[in-house]
Design a protein around this motif. Structure first.
Motif: not given
Lengths: 374, 374
Positions: A1-2, A29-31, A49, A54, B139-142, B144-145, B148
């Motif tokens: 998590m960022s 911390d959010r898109v 990320l 990936l 969207l929380p970046m966490g 997405l992490e 992925v």
């Protein structure tokens, strides 16, 4: 998590002259919308990320618009002897443009052209497309019919076949009419090898025509702007043009279609990947008067506005005139121009020489310029 | 444009015993959730809208889960002599599941497995995947992490490489966290030719394990249902299992992964495409007790519930025992069973013989059973 930090609240920091500096970690911390802009935040999302998570194969890290890959039986490889063999090219794009219909095109044509072009700029001959539709409940069936009909005519014009698809439906307020993700498969003939990392000092940089037409045409509809002339999207399939260029100049270093992030995005990619400088001549860059006027009205820089039917190509200096002639001989390249040179000064930077002789850095777009134009 | 009519207001007509009758034209002037259900409305959308508009090549009309296509240089074809040559397989799927994370998986694993499986059931060896992300702002970046990272582990487990991608961001209320469209490319080895239209009377129908686990696991989280046991999605890559089956039974007629629309959807496709009847034995169909109980509570039929890691296969009668043994020798096929036979009675229909000896038609799902489970 960022790690959340103060900057996460700032989702449109504006153009930053230090845009090409390396960014150590995600500042968000959010898109935010800027993560989809094709500029610095998109770049950050990819590098911080997507790639670490990936890229098991190393192919993603090449950062081309398409992957070029070996394909074939162990006993039936496509390669020739002692040269680069034929390869498979594979690419994907999601399309979320609003409005769905705009002057010069619609989301369906865009979805076909975008994917055909991502194959073509890798030197591939586009063959097959797939389409995955995400439809919002209550979408008028007639809108879907129009979009699908225009995908078909775009496929026919480009000489590709749409061979597989999928449809999902989401509830109201979970989509925006139609989203389309298209993927494409093409064949890169043996002997062809283009790369965004292949530019060398002295190379010439060409564009196939006027910049910014697509982005401004979409934006004009969205903002209800009225222009005296008919401004239309340049959405077009570039595979005919790329083949003509490659026939004339097999030594072409690389090609790009400057979509999101505009010409600036493609040139910054080039400067970074090739470790070179880019010297751009403002006076040589073809831009329609009405696009220039609209950009002034909207506070936009045409170098950052998306194109959907324009080619950027880098060729060795000695091929420049031949490349220009080849482009101009094609209907989609009538307004082609040599707009700059690759240099060994200022590696990693794009420098614009203005009409009055000034020099300024053209960085990657830092935030969000035009959301949802493709 | 389709003609509006009274039925357009009815978006969930329930299961219709006449589901297999041909439908002359779209009954809807707007898209409804049922158009994405994998049942009769999806079928209608495909036949009445997508195929007439898009199928220039004839490949779409084969209605396989993947397109299998010629690929290669004129001077370097992949085919062998006097038999079906190696071909390229190409498929795409959009994933819109809610919630994004559920017991046994998440949207990322699902997106990889779904596309790998659509290649595998065509007899292809999956090689390359693409992923197009449509992210909702905020969207929380966490999240997405996490998604992925789980795509990567699913790719590694399945032996495929994710080689190309794209990301778009839409505003709040225009998406639902994360949508993913994955596409896949695989190689169908020379000599293999499976088709949903290849079933013949007498063939055996197998499934690789218990039905409905995925759909009920997702639904249980969404509805806040509590079950005594841990019900988990069966999301899994089937390419190991399909290879094992094809090695043991090269004469396998066709395979399917019964996702949206469940086993009923796959069998109705089979009955229609092969012009045969399907006789299903209710007592032979493996279903977990907790899935059966949840289906009763929710008013669902497990034959219509989605699976994301189950294989349906049709093999010649004489191969049935060998196929069963091959499936059971694989960890994903431990609970495999022969669940029915292909017949020359009742062409186009799937008939279930119940535990007490009754017979009933199992039609395509008419409306919407479980929205957004994949």
């Amino acid at each position: 998590m960022s790690t959340p930090n103060e900057e996460s609240k700032d989702d449109g920091p504006g153009i930053d002259a230090m845009g090409s500096c390396p960014v150590p970690q995600s500042r968000y911390d959010r898109v935010v919308l800027g993560h989809g802009s094709g500029g610095q935040l998109t770049n950050e999302l990819i590098r911080l990320l997507f790639l670490p998570a990936l890229d098991g194969s190393g192919v993603l890290s090449r950062l081309e618009d398409q992957a070029t890959l070996p394909f074939g039986d162990a006993d039936g490889a496509l390669g020739g002897e002692g040269r680069v063999g034929a390869r498979l090219a594979f690419t994907t794009d999601a399309f979320v443009v609003q409005p769905l219909f705009f002057p010069g095109g619609d989301i369906g044509r865009l979805a076909v052209h975008g994917t055909v072009n991502d194959l073509a700029v890798g030197g591939a001959r586009p063959l097959y497309l797939s389409a995955a539709f995400i439809l919002e409940a209550e979408l008028p069936m007639g809108d879907l019919e129009r979009v699908v009909a225009s995908m078909r005519s775009a496929c026919d014009e480009a000489g590709v076949a749409l061979v597989t698809g999928d449809t999902k439906v989401v509830g109201r307020g979970r989509g925006d009419g139609i989203y389309i993700a298209t993927s494409g498969v093409g064949l890169v003939p043996a002997g062809r090898s283009l790369s965004i990392g292949a530019a060398r000092a002295g190379d010439a940089i060409l564009v196939s025509g006027t910049l910014g037409d697509h982005g401004i045409a979409v934006m004009a509809v969205r903002e209800g702007l009225e222009f005296e002339t008919d401004l239309r999207s340049d959405s077009a399939a570039l595979n005919g043009l790329t083949e003509r260029l490659l026939e004339a100049c097999p030594g072409t270093r690389c090609m790009r279609d400057p979509t999101r992030g505009g010409l600036s995005g493609s040139l910054n990619e080039l400067a970074e990947a090739s470790g070179v400088g880019v010297a751009l001549e403002e006076s040589a860059i073809p831009i329609r008067d009405e696009v220039r006027a609209a950009c002034e009205m909207l506070g936009l820089d045409p170098l950052y506005v998306a194109n959907e039917g324009k080619l950027m190509a880098v060729v060795p200096a000695e091929d420049a005139d031949r490349a220009l002639e080849a482009m101009r001989s094609h209907p989609l390249g009538r307004d082609a121009a040599i707009v700059g040179r690759v240099t060994d000064e200022d590696p990693g930077l794009v420098i614009l020489r203005s009409r009055i002789g000034g020099r300024r850095v053209v960085p990657l777009l830092a935030g969000e310029q035009l959301p949802r134009i493709c």
